[in-house]
Design a protein around this motif. Structure first.
Motif, PDB file in Angstrom:
ATOM      1  N   VAL A  82       1.071   9.487  -5.523  1.00 21.66           N
ATOM      2  CA  VAL A  82       1.390  10.870  -5.144  1.00 21.66           C
ATOM      3  C   VAL A  82       2.301  11.504  -6.188  1.00 21.66           C
ATOM      4  CG1 VAL A  82       2.767  12.195  -3.508  1.00 21.66           C
ATOM      5  CG2 VAL A  82       0.979  10.722  -2.683  1.00 21.66           C
ATOM      6  N   LEU A  83       3.257  10.753  -6.667  1.00 24.70           N
ATOM      7  CA  LEU A  83       4.149  11.307  -7.691  1.00 24.70           C
ATOM      8  C   LEU A  83       3.383  11.616  -8.979  1.00 24.70           C
ATOM      9  CD1 LEU A  83       7.322   9.075  -7.231  1.00 24.70           C
ATOM     10  CD2 LEU A  83       6.957  11.418  -6.473  1.00 24.70           C
ATOM     11  N   PHE A 107      -7.224  -1.514  -4.941  1.00 24.11           N
ATOM     12  CA  PHE A 107      -7.207  -2.754  -4.162  1.00 24.11           C
ATOM     13  C   PHE A 107      -8.606  -3.361  -4.063  1.00 24.11           C
ATOM     14  CE2 PHE A 107      -2.978  -1.617  -2.534  1.00 24.11           C
ATOM     15  CZ  PHE A 107      -2.383  -2.868  -2.513  1.00 24.11           C
ATOM     16  N   PRO A 166       1.126  21.699  -2.780  1.00 25.67           N
ATOM     17  CA  PRO A 166       1.823  20.867  -1.799  1.00 25.67           C
ATOM     18  C   PRO A 166       1.996  21.608  -0.473  1.00 25.67           C
ATOM     19  CG  PRO A 166       2.932  20.804  -3.919  1.00 25.67           C
ATOM     20  CD  PRO A 166       1.877  21.832  -4.023  1.00 25.67           C
ATOM     21  N   LEU A 225      -1.955  13.886  -1.679  1.00 23.67           N
ATOM     22  CA  LEU A 225      -1.933  12.675  -0.856  1.00 23.67           C
ATOM     23  C   LEU A 225      -3.319  12.054  -0.704  1.00 23.67           C
ATOM     24  CD1 LEU A 225      -0.464  10.671   0.907  1.00 23.67           C
ATOM     25  CD2 LEU A 225      -0.656  12.252   2.822  1.00 23.67           C
ATOM     26  N   SER A 226      -4.325  12.875  -0.446  1.00 25.33           N
ATOM     27  CA  SER A 226      -5.660  12.289  -0.217  1.00 25.33           C
ATOM     28  C   SER A 226      -6.203  11.639  -1.494  1.00 25.33           C
ATOM     29  CB  SER A 226      -6.618  13.363   0.290  1.00 25.33           C
ATOM     30  OG  SER A 226      -6.760  14.375  -0.679  1.00 25.33           O
ATOM     31  N   ARG A 258       0.831  -1.211   0.000  1.00 23.18           N
ATOM     32  CA  ARG A 258       0.000   0.000   0.000  1.00 23.18           C
ATOM     33  C   ARG A 258       0.858   1.251   0.000  1.00 23.18           C
ATOM     34  NH1 ARG A 258      -3.211   2.750   4.848  1.00 23.18           N
ATOM     35  NH2 ARG A 258      -4.490   4.188   3.642  1.00 23.18           N
ATOM     36  N   LEU A 259       1.888   1.291   0.817  1.00 21.95           N
ATOM     37  CA  LEU A 259       2.688   2.510   0.922  1.00 21.95           C
ATOM     38  C   LEU A 259       3.373   2.843  -0.404  1.00 21.95           C
ATOM     39  CD1 LEU A 259       3.826   4.777   2.630  1.00 21.95           C
ATOM     40  CD2 LEU A 259       5.652   3.233   3.368  1.00 21.95           C
ATOM     41  N   GLN A 290      -6.893   2.793  -2.663  1.00 20.27           N
ATOM     42  CA  GLN A 290      -7.959   2.009  -2.033  1.00 20.27           C
ATOM     43  C   GLN A 290      -8.905   1.448  -3.082  1.00 20.27           C
ATOM     44  OE1 GLN A 290      -7.817   1.735   1.329  1.00 20.27           O
ATOM     45  NE2 GLN A 290      -9.452   0.221   1.336  1.00 20.27           N
ATOM     46  N   GLU A 332      -4.431   8.324  -1.896  1.00 17.61           N
ATOM     47  CA  GLU A 332      -4.942   7.266  -1.020  1.00 17.61           C
ATOM     48  C   GLU A 332      -6.267   6.724  -1.547  1.00 17.61           C
ATOM     49  OE1 GLU A 332      -4.410   9.669   2.705  1.00 17.61           O
ATOM     50  OE2 GLU A 332      -3.857   7.717   3.469  1.00 17.61           O
ATOM     51  N   ASP A 333      -7.116   7.598  -2.029  1.00 16.84           N
ATOM     52  CA  ASP A 333      -8.385   7.128  -2.603  1.00 16.84           C
ATOM     53  C   ASP A 333      -8.141   6.232  -3.812  1.00 16.84           C
ATOM     54  OD1 ASP A 333      -9.733   8.518  -0.686  1.00 16.84           O
ATOM     55  OD2 ASP A 333     -10.169  10.249  -1.959  1.00 16.84           O
ATOM     56  N   ASP A 335       0.221  14.265  -7.285  1.00 17.20           N
ATOM     57  CA  ASP A 335       0.733  15.328  -6.415  1.00 17.20           C
ATOM     58  C   ASP A 335      -0.263  15.729  -5.329  1.00 17.20           C
ATOM     59  OD1 ASP A 335       2.824  16.756  -5.642  1.00 17.20           O
ATOM     60  OD2 ASP A 335       2.748  18.276  -7.206  1.00 17.20           O
ATOM     61  N   ASP A 360       6.216  20.028   3.283  1.00 15.92           N
ATOM     62  CA  ASP A 360       6.765  19.158   2.245  1.00 15.92           C
ATOM     63  C   ASP A 360       7.781  19.913   1.388  1.00 15.92           C
ATOM     64  OD1 ASP A 360       5.230  17.178   3.205  1.00 15.92           O
ATOM     65  OD2 ASP A 360       3.750  17.213   1.599  1.00 15.92           O
ATOM     66  N   VAL A 393       0.814   4.184  -2.797  1.00 17.60           N
ATOM     67  CA  VAL A 393       0.419   5.558  -2.492  1.00 17.60           C
ATOM     68  C   VAL A 393       1.523   6.521  -2.933  1.00 17.60           C
ATOM     69  CG1 VAL A 393      -0.073   7.150  -0.611  1.00 17.60           C
ATOM     70  CG2 VAL A 393      -1.143   4.922  -0.635  1.00 17.60           C
ATOM     71  N   ARG A 394       2.772   6.141  -2.730  1.00 19.50           N
ATOM     72  CA  ARG A 394       3.877   6.992  -3.194  1.00 19.50           C
ATOM     73  C   ARG A 394       3.845   7.160  -4.712  1.00 19.50           C
ATOM     74  NH1 ARG A 394       8.738   4.500   0.601  1.00 19.50           N
ATOM     75  NH2 ARG A 394       8.479   5.944   2.351  1.00 19.50           N
TER      76      ARG A 394
END
Lengths: 193, 159
Positions: free
Chosen positions: A53-54, A70, A121, A59-60, A45-46, A67, A63-64, A57, A125, A49-50
């Motif tokens: 994010v890249l 998966f 951002p 985070l939320s 997962r991590l 999720q 994550e969505d 840009d 960060d 998510v990374r």
């Protein structure tokens, strides 16, 4: 008078009786340990998510995206993932496609509504990054979604051109030309400063 | 700036940005086996609704067929003539009366059908009404409050 039966619980019970096994939702803890999908979720997962994010840009949103990917993987291939050859490749492709959809939705929304101030951002960060890294990331925000995805998959995920072509469902030549154009844009922008 | 230098800078920047995302910064995430149960898709939530609805409709149709004892006829029967008299119809005492619409031959030959019709009774050409009330011929006398009292008119006008 018509009696409406509770169909989903009845069918679930029938399926359990006929197969002699428990439902996938209840088989999270069994004698053989947690199902493969949950192990994959905790281990990958991590990094997913990374990757998201890249690409987006945010985070939320990332994550969505992860999720949803998966959850789609579980719904399509079940808890044990026996019908899928390479779950990691599936995850990378799913995150890439979902990130592209998110960027497309964001671009459409920003054509009508200006972006809210919270989408930039976070200040911490930015402060944690070096000046050179900030400059490169700022230049990357001016690329198109496809150019950005190709660069992320190539220089962070370390995928080959052929693997990137499989993930993005484009030809290898498209990957090569997109990466070349993206690097040219970056070089021009960083060279001007 | 060389190409390798740019690629190295790009790799370093992406790695630094990715390492900012740590496990502690992520919000609590449910495993897919739990998340799929808590947020089922719309189709998976309501897929069973057409089954009992179809059963209910089928039961209603079967019940109706059982009660009536015959399937519904595909072609509807002809409608009986209208029960209310048309105000534009002028009834002359010397002219025989006919209903404004002629019924189907099969319906007229059936004596039970003619007797059960709620409309105006049929009159044969030989029948001449002995008296006709003037209120029936007056189109303006539709309201009962302005209806004049019925006066008897002789069947044959006096010469």
């Amino acid at each position: 008078m018509t009696i409406v039966l509770p169909m989903p619980p009845l069918l679930r019970w029938l399926r359990r009786v006929l197969t002699g096994a428990d439902t996938p939702a209840r088989s999270t803890v069994g004698p053989a340990g947690p199902p493969a999908i949950n192990e994959l979720y905790h281990s990958r997962r991590l990094s997913m998510v990374r990757l998201a994010v890249l690409m987006v840009d945010d985070l939320s949103t990332a994550e969505d995206i992860v999720q949803d990917v998966f959850t789609a993987l579980y719904r399509k291939h079940g808890a044990e993932l026996r019908t899928i050859a390479d779950p990691n490749a599936y995850l990378v492709a799913g995150v890439t496609n979902a990130a592209r959809s998110a960027l497309r939705r964001r671009r459409t929304a920003r054509a009508y509504v200006p972006p809210p101030p919270g989408t930039a951002p976070a200040a911490e960060d930015e402060a944690m990054l070096g000046a050179g890294d900030q400059e490169v990331l700022r230049a990357m925000r001016g690329l198109t979604g496809r150019q950005r995805q190709v660069l992320v998959l190539r220089y962070w995920s370390d995928l080959s051109e052929e693997e990137i072509a499989d993930v993005m469902r484009v030809s290898r030549g498209t990957v090569k030309s997109t990466a070349h154009r993206a690097l040219s844009v970056l070089r021009a922008r960083l060279g001007e400063r | 700036m060389t190409g390798n230098g740019l690629e190295e800078r790009l790799r370093d920047a992406l790695t630094a940005r990715a390492e900012q995302i740590t496990q502690e910064r992520l919000r609590f995430g449910e495993p897919p086996t739990v998340a799929a149960l808590t947020s089922p898709s719309r189709w998976r939530r309501w897929w069973w609704v057409p089954l009992p609805a179809g059963l209910a409709v089928a039961g209603a149709v079967l019940g109706a067929l059982t009660l009536t004892g015959q399937p519904p006829s595909p072609d509807p029967k002809p409608l009986p003539p209208a029960s209310s008299a048309e105000p534009s119809t002028v009834i002359s005492p010397s002219v025989p009366l006919f209903p404004p619409s002629t019924p189907a031959p099969s319906a007229s030959t059936n004596p039970s059908a003619t007797t059960s019709k709620p409309g105006r009774p049929e009159l044969s050409p030989d029948d001449t009404p002995p008296t006709v009330t003037a209120g029936e011929h007056d189109p303006g006398a539709a309201t009962p409050t302005t209806k004049p009292p019925a006066t008897t008119i002789p069947a044959t006008p006096p010469s």
